[in-house]
Write an enzyme that holds these catalytic residues in place. Structure first.
Site, PDB file in Angstrom:
ATOM      1  CD  GLU A   1      -2.710  -1.337  -0.047  1.00  0.00           C
ATOM      2  OE1 GLU A   1      -2.894  -0.366  -0.801  1.00  0.00           O
ATOM      3  OE2 GLU A   1      -3.131  -2.478  -0.303  1.00  0.00           O
ATOM      4  N   GLY A   2       2.005   1.191  -0.664  1.00  0.00           N
ATOM      5  CA  GLY A   2       2.925   2.323  -0.712  1.00  0.00           C
ATOM      6  C   GLY A   2       3.949   2.187   0.391  1.00  0.00           C
TER       7      GLY A   2
END
Length: 590
Positions: free
Chosen positions: A442-443
């Site tokens: 998610e980054g």
């Protein structure tokens, strides 16, 4: 065998006492009709039972068996499917979903606490549910009404799941490089062709259908991120009457063999002209997908908190029972050859550090959720706008700081166990493996830090940051603040450093990427200090009502200010020392 029990007393303290959530909900008409304090308490009780009795017992067995890929199909570990049916029938997938399509309409302030329980009990299982919830959020926010009506009810029921298909082999953080294509079919649908990797829950045997949200390019798309569109692509096509039809032209090519979260299927997904429906406007898909991505980023932050809480519970129980050595002061157990290791200073340092960061993180998670509820439900446009700006500022901090410190807490818990922490049966090594991914997906946390400093602070001309820090400074000057001078000093340090970086970045733009991680951590410690001061003030006023609980709060606040908050001084010094030391070597010599 490790056991998990939700920290309901602390959750109620944060929700009802620190933030007075029932009063807020009563003031927001859309929430008032779905939730009140009594209902919220019942939901927390039920979630605690589900987590402890249904999900936690599957955590170790799920890790040992793992998800399996056989002839293009994914098989989840024994017990997962039955547990998912029970979980879905309880309405948990649609807990905060839109009531117009069958969701329960619960506020985010409540659902973040439920998610913490899920991750603490069984991170792999939790991921199947939260991906569905995030997909529902994006569909509800951006899809046409016909798509909402067709897909959301079954997804909220848990009969159908959701996935998020972004990453490709050559396009990870830089989604502008993605190559998946969407060709108009002439009937309002599109043919999606391409491959995606690292797709959580892209294939599984828990639900009868999976609704994939896929980023792809239309034929007339501009290069880069501005040419990306978002499509809804079901695993099984849905007939006009809502029944399931033919299998869509997509498949799972393989699953990854991972360090942790082994019961969660991480898939390679191949789309071979699969039928899809446009979600939102053409070429605006990345903006639409960010609705889901930001939800998942906060959720993955909560994974860090949940694993940290589980680690704390295990380590604390072990430290109270394990007999080794004697206390440095007078013996507390006369006649015994050894005492519980909780008497030793270093063990107490680790346990209190875990406790302070986990409880501080829980307060911050609910505070961020409060801003989300205000941004969505407040009848006042100005309040909605202000809350949305706060959410944008806090989301990268929540994702990265929760997971960085969550891993630290899981490692500290493992250390408390000594050699037994390295052994599977105690559960600590699994927590370390499971939580490690949360800093990456998610980054990555470095990307979150760059987003915080580069976009959300400097890109905003420091306006939202200044407002946040001013609120902290105002509280530090209030009569009831027990840590006024220390809090004021820390907040002023954050403010001064921010504006120093703003000036430095004009001449040395590399300062942003060189110092963003330290900056995010400094931001996190200062914000926790603000929340711990408020919790301490509340505990001081309520001490006589529940002396053991509130005395523990006061002592933990004291530990945070004495042993953890001083870290901001070294973080500040690291940043002010500049970026020259990072660039003095050529890449070939590092």
């Amino acid at each position: 065998m490790p056991a998990y029990q939700a920290p309901l007393r602390d959750m109620r303290f944060v929700l009802n006492e620190l933030f007075d959530a029932p009063r807020l909900w009563a003031e927001l008409p859309e929430l008032a009709q779905h939730i009140d304090g009594e209902t919220a308490d019942a939901i927390l009780e039920q979630a605690a039972s589900i987590s402890a009795d249904l999900l936690a017992p599957l955590n170790r067995s799920g890790d040992e068996e793992g998800a399996a890929w056989v002839d293009g199909q994914v098989r989840t570990p024994a017990g997962f499917r039955d547990a998912y049916v029970t979980y879905s029938q309880g309405g948990w997938v649609g807990l905060s979903g839109n009531p117009q399509h069958g969701g329960l309409g619960a506020p985010k302030m409540l659902s973040v606490l439920v998610e913490e329980m899920l991750y603490a009990a069984n991170s792999s299982f939790a991921l199947y549910s939260v991906l569905s919830s995030g997909a529902c959020l994006a569909i509800d926010a951006h899809a046409a009404e016909a798509l909402k009506a067709r897909y959301l009810p079954a997804m909220y029921e848990g009969r159908w799941a959701g996935s998020m298909c972004l990453t490709e082999a050559q396009a990870g953080t830089d989604l502008g490089l993605l190559r998946t294509r969407a060709q108009p079919a002439g009937d309002g649908t599109y043919r999606i062709t391409g491959s995606k990797i690292f797709i959580t829950g892209g294939e599984q045997d828990l639900t009868e259908n999976i609704i994939h949200l896929v980023l792809a390019r239309l034929p007339d798309a501009a290069p880069g991120a501005k040419g990306i569109s978002l499509f809804l692509v079901p695993k099984v096509l849905v007939n006009a009457d809502g029944s399931l039809g033919a299998r869509n032209a997509l498949s799972c090519g393989s699953i990854e063999h991972k360090m942790g979260i082994k019961a969660s299927a991480t898939c390679v997904m191949n789309f071979d002209g699969a039928s899809g429906w446009l979600v939102g406007e053409p070429h605006r898909g990345l903006a639409a997908m960010f609705t889901m991505m930001n939800y998942e980023r906060l959720s993955i932050g909560i994974q860090g908190l949940g694993c940290a809480e589980a680690s704390l519970q295990n380590a604390r129980a072990y430290a109270r029972e394990r007999l080794q050595g004697r206390a440095p002061h007078a013996a507390t157990h006369i006649g015994n050859t050894a005492e519980p290791i909780i008497v030793h200073g270093d063990v107490r340092r680790m346990l209190l550090g875990m406790k302070a960061m986990t409880e501080g993180g829980r307060a911050f998670a609910v505070y961020v959720a409060r801003q989300l509820d205000l941004a969505r439900y407040s009848p006042a446009p100005e309040q909605r706008s202000r809350a949305a700006a706060r959410v944008a500022l806090f989301t990268p901090v929540a994702k990265a700081f929760f997971t960085d410190t969550g891993l630290e807490s899981c490692i500290q818990g493992q250390q408390v166990f000594g050699g037994h922490g390295y052994i599977r049966e105690w559960g600590q090594e699994q927590l370390v493996r499971d939580v490690r991914i949360a800093q990456i997906y998610e980054g990555t946390n470095g990307v979150q830090a760059l987003d915080l400093l580069g976009r959300k602070v400097l890109g905003d001309d420091c306006q939202t940051l200044d407002s946040h820090v001013q609120e902290i400074l105002d509280y530090a000057e209030s009569e009831g603040c027990l840590y006024g001078p220390a809090l004021r000093s820390a907040a002023q340090r954050l403010l001064d450093l921010t504006h120093w970086l703003r000036r430095e970045a004009v001449e040395r733009p590399e300062m942003v990427s060189s110092s963003c991680v330290e900056y995010l951590h400094l931001f996190g410690y200062v914000t926790y200090a603000w929340l711990w001061a408020q919790m301490a003030e509340m505990a001081q006023h309520s001490l006589e009502n529940d002396e053991p609980f509130y005395a523990s709060k006061l002592a933990t606040a004291q530990f945070f200010y004495a042993r953890l908050l001083p870290r901001v001084e070294s973080l500040d010094a690291c940043i002010r020392n500049g970026s020259e030391s990072l660039y003095s070597l050529q890449g070939a010599h590092i």
